[in-house]
Design an enzyme around this catalytic site. Structure first.
Site, mmCIF file in Angstrom:
data_model
loop_
_atom_site.group_PDB
_atom_site.id
_atom_site.type_symbol
_atom_site.label_atom_id
_atom_site.label_comp_id
_atom_site.label_asym_id
_atom_site.label_seq_id
_atom_site.Cartn_x
_atom_site.Cartn_y
_atom_site.Cartn_z
ATOM 1 N N LYS A 192 0.841 -1.208 0.000
ATOM 2 C CA LYS A 192 0.000 0.000 0.000
ATOM 3 C C LYS A 192 0.868 1.248 0.000
ATOM 4 O O LYS A 192 0.606 2.204 -0.732
ATOM 5 C CB LYS A 192 -0.933 -0.016 1.207
ATOM 6 C CG LYS A 192 -1.835 1.212 1.322
ATOM 7 C CD LYS A 192 -1.336 2.242 2.313
ATOM 8 C CE LYS A 192 -1.374 1.704 3.734
ATOM 9 N NZ LYS A 192 -1.062 2.758 4.734
ATOM 10 N N SER A 237 3.486 11.533 13.219
ATOM 11 C CA SER A 237 3.377 10.779 11.976
ATOM 12 C C SER A 237 4.466 11.196 10.993
ATOM 13 O O SER A 237 4.560 12.374 10.638
ATOM 14 C CB SER A 237 2.009 10.971 11.318
ATOM 15 O OG SER A 237 1.968 10.299 10.072
ATOM 16 N N SER A 238 5.239 10.224 10.537
ATOM 17 C CA SER A 238 6.246 10.512 9.505
ATOM 18 C C SER A 238 5.589 10.914 8.192
ATOM 19 O O SER A 238 6.250 11.505 7.322
ATOM 20 C CB SER A 238 7.127 9.281 9.279
ATOM 21 O OG SER A 238 6.383 8.228 8.689
ATOM 22 N N ARG A 280 2.319 6.040 -2.943
ATOM 23 C CA ARG A 280 3.381 6.988 -3.304
ATOM 24 C C ARG A 280 3.597 6.999 -4.809
ATOM 25 O O ARG A 280 3.787 8.054 -5.421
ATOM 26 C CB ARG A 280 4.686 6.620 -2.583
ATOM 27 C CG ARG A 280 4.717 7.027 -1.115
ATOM 28 C CD ARG A 280 5.871 6.345 -0.379
ATOM 29 N NE ARG A 280 6.025 6.842 0.986
ATOM 30 C CZ ARG A 280 5.259 6.500 2.009
ATOM 31 N NH1 ARG A 280 4.258 5.659 1.805
ATOM 32 N NH2 ARG A 280 5.482 6.996 3.220
ATOM 33 N N ARG A 289 -4.365 2.239 18.994
ATOM 34 C CA ARG A 289 -3.995 0.833 18.931
ATOM 35 C C ARG A 289 -3.482 0.297 20.269
ATOM 36 O O ARG A 289 -3.654 -0.891 20.562
ATOM 37 C CB ARG A 289 -2.956 0.610 17.832
ATOM 38 C CG ARG A 289 -3.562 0.652 16.431
ATOM 39 C CD ARG A 289 -2.550 0.470 15.337
ATOM 40 N NE ARG A 289 -3.234 0.302 14.048
ATOM 41 C CZ ARG A 289 -2.637 0.381 12.862
ATOM 42 N NH1 ARG A 289 -1.336 0.628 12.804
ATOM 43 N NH2 ARG A 289 -3.324 0.219 11.755
ATOM 44 N N GLU A 311 3.768 0.026 12.722
ATOM 45 C CA GLU A 311 2.620 -0.679 12.150
ATOM 46 C C GLU A 311 2.674 -2.182 12.421
ATOM 47 O O GLU A 311 1.664 -2.880 12.304
ATOM 48 C CB GLU A 311 2.542 -0.436 10.643
ATOM 49 C CG GLU A 311 3.704 -1.019 9.862
ATOM 50 C CD GLU A 311 3.800 -0.441 8.458
ATOM 51 O OE1 GLU A 311 3.807 -1.223 7.506
ATOM 52 O OE2 GLU A 311 3.854 0.794 8.333
ATOM 53 N N HIS A 341 -3.407 6.367 15.364
ATOM 54 C CA HIS A 341 -3.568 5.659 14.092
ATOM 55 C C HIS A 341 -5.052 5.409 13.807
ATOM 56 O O HIS A 341 -5.910 6.161 14.280
ATOM 57 C CB HIS A 341 -2.747 4.372 14.119
ATOM 58 C CG HIS A 341 -1.319 4.589 13.715
ATOM 59 N ND1 HIS A 341 -0.624 3.742 12.877
ATOM 60 C CD2 HIS A 341 -0.445 5.571 14.039
ATOM 61 C CE1 HIS A 341 0.597 4.182 12.692
ATOM 62 N NE2 HIS A 341 0.735 5.293 13.402
ATOM 63 N N ARG A 344 -7.815 12.256 13.370
ATOM 64 C CA ARG A 344 -6.412 11.933 13.121
ATOM 65 C C ARG A 344 -5.603 13.193 12.847
ATOM 66 O O ARG A 344 -6.100 14.160 12.255
ATOM 67 C CB ARG A 344 -6.292 10.938 11.964
ATOM 68 C CG ARG A 344 -6.989 9.626 12.260
ATOM 69 C CD ARG A 344 -6.741 8.594 11.199
ATOM 70 N NE ARG A 344 -5.344 8.164 11.174
ATOM 71 C CZ ARG A 344 -4.853 7.283 10.295
ATOM 72 N NH1 ARG A 344 -5.663 6.758 9.385
ATOM 73 N NH2 ARG A 344 -3.590 6.941 10.321
#
Length: 446
Positions: A30, A183-184, A35, A362, A331, A358, A137
């Site tokens: 994904k 978040s990157s 990307r 989580r 993840e 996320h 988010r």
């Protein structure tokens, strides 16, 4: 996208009756697919994305780009680029980006974060909306950064969805500071569109520890392959600073790697049952975070070998606890937590405080669901401490989170009576997971 018909609201997780012996073909990544779609849409010439992931997240991305005027032609050919190659390919035909348009982000982080910079390059307004969880988010850092680079965005002061980007056909760009500690994807979002900014971009991360660095490395590598000039910390630049020069992007012919993070439940099955699972076409070199599974699951009791066919992973019949920093590969946490709950000693998973933001929280979700099956999981400031106990059956809730669903299925291999609520949520990144899972257990090719 493959659909599994008539899935029950509570899916009985299959119990393994012995060591698993199976060969698995995992769909495309994904992260790479989405990307690749963005870079192809911004290129100066048509390109191809071959063996893409066909899932909810990738469909949301392709639908959004089509709404902005990009041509995407989906074909299936008789080509055979490797084991498991279906011949499916998408031809991407760049066009003048334009509004008015509406983008449904669903709950896809890559769509909600990667496309506002693209929309700033469009001519006209682009409205972004999505699932209720998407409103919660983090997105404010991307919005603030885009405004600093010259974009006009109406978000009602929320710093979150829904919002409208009023594209002006171009974006000035320049230097911007951003806190990407949650978040990157914030960094990747700015880098992917930067070659089209008038001045390019210099992104400076100014927050705490930056999570998921492999995903930024993936972005950089794909940008360079498309002809962009990128200066990075790894190349001797300043720490936490990335520079992209303005340039035209090349149309590429890209074959998408299998999604290694989605291989996790199948490798876990070998580890838990003392069996052997082969994942076809595992790359010998990759920027995907999922490649760390080879090391982590080996430390937990397995062994692996890269062959011409793929990764062959074998469990020893015992599962060991682990103390591991998962900050770069967050993840993977749900699947590792599920395996750790079945281990012979405690585990500590660290460096993943950002997982609270996320698809769901989580850390809280894993703690609640494993404990309700009789487990002993405690949240820490930045992760989980897991003390194995004898587990029992029950409902494992997913919170519309695909990785929660696969974590529940992993536990269900060893614990009778586990039922997964809304297993269909796996379609976000792993279409047809239930059939792949039962096929693996039957010893057929999944």
């Amino acid at each position: 996208m493959t659909q599994t018909p008539a899935l029950p609201a509570l899916w009985p997780a299959p119990l393994a009756d012995g060591p698993v012996r199976a060969t698995v073909t995992v769909p495309g990544s994904k992260s790479v697919t989405n990307r690749a779609l963005v870079l192809a849409a911004l290129a100066a010439e048509p390109g191809w994305v071959r063996r893409p992931l066909r899932s909810r997240d990738s469909q949301l991305m392709s639908d959004a780009l089509r709404a902005l005027g990009v041509g995407i032609e989906e074909t299936v050919s008789s080509s055979s680029g490797g084991a498991g190659d279906t011949g499916e390919a998408w031809r991407i035909i760049p066009a003048g980006l334009h509004g008015p348009a509406t983008v449904d982000v669903g709950n896809a982080g890559t769509v909600m974060r990667f496309l506002p910079p693209v929309a700033a390059l469009a001519d006209g307004p682009v409205r972004f909306d999505g699932d209720p969880r998407s409103y919660e988010r983090p997105l404010g850092q991307v919005i603030t950064a885009l405004r600093a680079l010259g974009a006009r965005i109406d978000d009602g002061g929320r710093g979150a969805l829904p919002l409208t980007v009023h594209g002006g056909g171009a974006l000035e760009g320049g230097t911007v500071e951003i806190d990407a500690s949650s978040s990157s994807q914030f960094v990747s979002a700015l880098l992917l569109s930067a070659p089209r900014f008038n001045q390019g971009v210099e992104v400076r991360h100014v927050g705490d520890t930056l999570p998921s660095l492999p995903h930024i490395r993936m972005t950089v590598e794909m940008l360079r392959a498309a002809g962009a000039q990128v200066d990075t910390p790894e190349a001797g630049g300043e720490k936490n600073v990335w520079r992209v020069s303005p340039s035209a992007l090349l149309g590429r012919d890209l074959v998408v790697e299998p999604d290694l993070s989605n291989a996790q439940p199948f490798l876990a099955a070998a580890l838990i049952t003392g069996g052997t699972v082969t994942v076809r076409d595992w790359p010998r070199r990759t920027t995907q975070p999922g490649d760390e599974l080879r090391r982590i699951f080996t430390e937990m009791g397995g062994s692996c070998e890269l062959t011409d066919e793929g990764l062959v992973f074998t469990g020893s019949g015992r599962i060991h606890g682990i103390d591991v920093d998962l900050g770069e590969v967050g993840e993977l946490t749900p699947g590792i937590a599920a395996v750790a709950a079945l281990a012979d000693s405690p585990s500590t998973l660290r460096g993943v405080a950002h997982l609270r933001l996320h698809e769901t929280d989580r850390l809280a979700a894993l703690t609640k669901e494993i404990n309700e099956l009789g487990g002993d999981v405690t949240e820490t400031a930045d992760g989980l401490h897991i003390r194995p106990r004898a587990l029992h059956g029950g409902v494992f809730h997913t919170y519309d989170d695909h990785r929660m669903a696969t974590a529940g299925a992993i536990i269900g291999l060893a614990v009778p009576g586990v039922e997964i609520e809304n297993v269909a949520t796996t379609a976000k990144t792993l279409p047809d997971f239930p059939n792949m899972w039962t096929g693996m257990l039957a010893g057929s090719e999944a």
